[in-house]
Design an enzyme around this catalytic site. Sequence first.
Site, mmCIF file in Angstrom:
data_model
loop_
_atom_site.group_PDB
_atom_site.id
_atom_site.type_symbol
_atom_site.label_atom_id
_atom_site.label_comp_id
_atom_site.label_asym_id
_atom_site.label_seq_id
_atom_site.Cartn_x
_atom_site.Cartn_y
_atom_site.Cartn_z
ATOM 1 N N CYS A 137 0.556 -1.201 -0.171
ATOM 2 C CA CYS A 137 0.128 0.161 0.087
ATOM 3 C C CYS A 137 1.088 1.292 -0.037
ATOM 4 O O CYS A 137 0.456 2.428 -0.409
ATOM 5 C CB CYS A 137 -0.741 0.016 1.288
ATOM 6 N N HIS A 146 -3.614 7.036 3.283
ATOM 7 C CA HIS A 146 -4.054 5.701 2.658
ATOM 8 C C HIS A 146 -5.421 5.185 2.959
ATOM 9 O O HIS A 146 -5.993 5.507 4.136
ATOM 10 C CB HIS A 146 -3.119 4.550 2.936
ATOM 11 N N ASN A 165 -10.380 -0.170 -0.200
ATOM 12 C CA ASN A 165 -9.003 -0.251 0.145
ATOM 13 C C ASN A 165 -8.383 -0.654 -1.627
ATOM 14 O O ASN A 165 -8.388 -1.912 -1.664
ATOM 15 C CB ASN A 165 -8.401 -1.008 1.008
#
Length: 330
Positions: A114, A257, A287
Amino acid sequence: MSATSYINGLGFYVPPREVTNADLEDLVETSDEWITARTGIKVRHHAEKGTPSSDLACEAAKIALRQAGVEPGELTHILVASCTPDSYCPSTATALGWKLGANTPMAVDLNAACTGFLYSIEMARALVCANPHAKVLVAAAEVLSSRTNWEDRTTCVLFGDGAGAAVISAEPTDDTPLRIGKLLLRSDGQYGDLLTILGGGSRTPYTLGETIREDFFIAMEGREIFKHAVRNMSALCQEVLEEAGMSIHDVDLLVPHQANLRIIEALGNRLKIDRDKVFSNVQRYGNTSAASVPIALTECKEGGLIEPGASVLITSFGAGLTWGAGLLHA
């Protein structure tokens, strides 16, 4: 690293197929109420089976290149951040360059999960520092649905597919570029087993004819990841601000994020930043791993949330463990 570098174009793309919480109720024992309360996610986008990450990256890159006023043939480097590449070999970056019609630039994949977009920005900045005439395409693309265990309700509700892209160079070509400021990156491999996609790698290889095991799919210790994510992102954000001679009150927008809404809210609370300065689109995309920050940045810029003179704090956290934080200045 003293050379100035700019993000001149941003773009993102998500597949048209929307998967709602109600859709997931038909696949696994869950409910819209359960998912919303624990993640804040309402919808995520999934690519059709067999769609490679490079296809998503290509669509995002076209938008970023057009905004930057850069032709594919002008690119000197292509960096692709992904933990779901098209294949182990060849790289997704070479596939992306071919699909764009780029003129044989250096092309390489990068996997920091990520945090991949932030890691790639740092690499792009280093390339620009070494070659002031460089024009670097950074693309972050994920087809996480291809590595999702649809029998694991703790993970299958979280992830979406998508791509974001940025064009980076030493000179501004866009009318409203973002100057890359202080950027710090970290990793700690001792906690690597908290978030994994193992099966098929050299650590856990398969043999011909063997049934695919559960370790082929995303596995995560959610509570531990939550603690590490909030603690590490907040600490590094504060360190970035201190080294830049700034405080949280100087930040006009926090773009974290988009893991889940609980992490985003906990991060904002720990940093003591006003809630209306914290951007979130996890409700609409889930996500998307490395793609989440560039997708969010693109929406912020397109939506007029980044005004001239604004300072934007970006941060991310992912498997590895990896994390990063940085400042962008409009």
